[in-house]
Design an enzyme around this catalytic site. Sequence first.
Site, PDB file in Angstrom:
ATOM      1  N   SER A 123       0.840  -1.191   0.000  1.00 20.93           N
ATOM      2  CA  SER A 123       0.000   0.000   0.000  1.00 20.93           C
ATOM      3  C   SER A 123       0.882   1.251   0.000  1.00 20.93           C
ATOM      4  O   SER A 123       1.704   1.418  -0.900  1.00 20.93           O
ATOM      5  CB  SER A 123      -0.951  -0.047   1.195  1.00 20.93           C
ATOM      6  OG  SER A 123      -1.990   0.903   1.064  1.00 20.93           O
ATOM      7  N   ASP A 226      -9.867  -3.594  -5.285  1.00 19.78           N
ATOM      8  CA  ASP A 226      -9.086  -2.584  -4.567  1.00 19.78           C
ATOM      9  C   ASP A 226      -9.164  -1.255  -5.319  1.00 19.78           C
ATOM     10  O   ASP A 226      -9.104  -1.238  -6.554  1.00 19.78           O
ATOM     11  CB  ASP A 226      -7.628  -3.057  -4.478  1.00 19.78           C
ATOM     12  CG  ASP A 226      -6.788  -2.311  -3.465  1.00 19.78           C
ATOM     13  OD1 ASP A 226      -7.060  -1.123  -3.223  1.00 19.78           O
ATOM     14  OD2 ASP A 226      -5.847  -2.921  -2.927  1.00 19.78           O
ATOM     15  N   HIS A 256      -8.480  -4.675  -0.752  1.00 22.81           N
ATOM     16  CA  HIS A 256      -7.191  -4.254  -0.206  1.00 22.81           C
ATOM     17  C   HIS A 256      -6.816  -5.081   1.021  1.00 22.81           C
ATOM     18  O   HIS A 256      -7.622  -5.284   1.930  1.00 22.81           O
ATOM     19  CB  HIS A 256      -7.284  -2.774   0.177  1.00 22.81           C
ATOM     20  CG  HIS A 256      -5.978  -2.090   0.371  1.00 22.81           C
ATOM     21  ND1 HIS A 256      -5.035  -1.979  -0.628  1.00 22.81           N
ATOM     22  CD2 HIS A 256      -5.450  -1.436   1.444  1.00 22.81           C
ATOM     23  CE1 HIS A 256      -3.998  -1.289  -0.187  1.00 22.81           C
ATOM     24  NE2 HIS A 256      -4.208  -0.962   1.073  1.00 22.81           N
TER      25      HIS A 256
END
EC number: 3.1.1.94
Length: 286
Positions: A123, A226, A256
């Site tokens: 991320s 995501d 995610h």
Amino acid sequence: MQGWKTIVGKLMSRYDFPLPDLSVQAEDKILGGVPTRIYTPPDVADPPLALYFHAGGWVMGSIDEEDGFVRTLCKLARTRIFSVGYRLAPEFRFPMALDDCLTVARSVLETYPVQSICFIGASAGGNMAFSTALTLVSDGLGDRVQGVVALAPVTVHPDSVSADNRDRGEYTSYEENDRLTINTGSAMRSFFDCYGAPPDDPRLSCLLHPGLGKLNKVYMAVGDADTLRDDVRLMRDALVALEVPVKCDEYPGYPHFSWLFPSPALREHQALFFGNLLSGICWVCE
């Protein structure tokens, strides 16, 4: 933003997945003023080196919260990993977090002068992995950058996506997946605002970095539910166009960070994810 930190902190304190593998040696050090945890795999002489950058939208997350995950990576990939406790926004805005990552990277390069480094992150940490690696490339240290392993990384600020990409329908995941994942579009906007990097700065929008074609190898993974799905697809396509060796795994229907959700229903998915991730790390490091 404080509400986000409270919620995620409670989740991370309640669930510890994967469980910490205590056969992996862990040592806390301060490298150039930056807290760093060094993980060493058991029974491996002269293991390859990697830096790991935790997730959290540049505003939350820590070495401790991803300790179990990094221990797992260390043991499975038989790699010595330096997990970086970079400073967090909004108290410490761009480029302070990146400065911390670069400080640790340079310290490791000085300590191990004949080895190159793999940069791993998830991320926002995936963004830090790309940004740290590309900054070193720009500084003439590309031969010491083994490659990048980025899991659902931020690769471009939404305001810096080209009109051509948008016209071709190549950047729609912020809208399509807005309510399907924890990192909603509004949450991502808040993270960007707190971090404070200019949208077109290539240290944030690494997709725009002029040194992208000098990377050695890149492995990425993302779920197609995501918001960051198209960040990964655009980066993949850019690397292919630049003839950078790249491998990318996409997981239909998964949001995610699905690889770390502590749910029995995800065991098969997580086994596949970790198997592919291990293969990706080994490919980058070979």
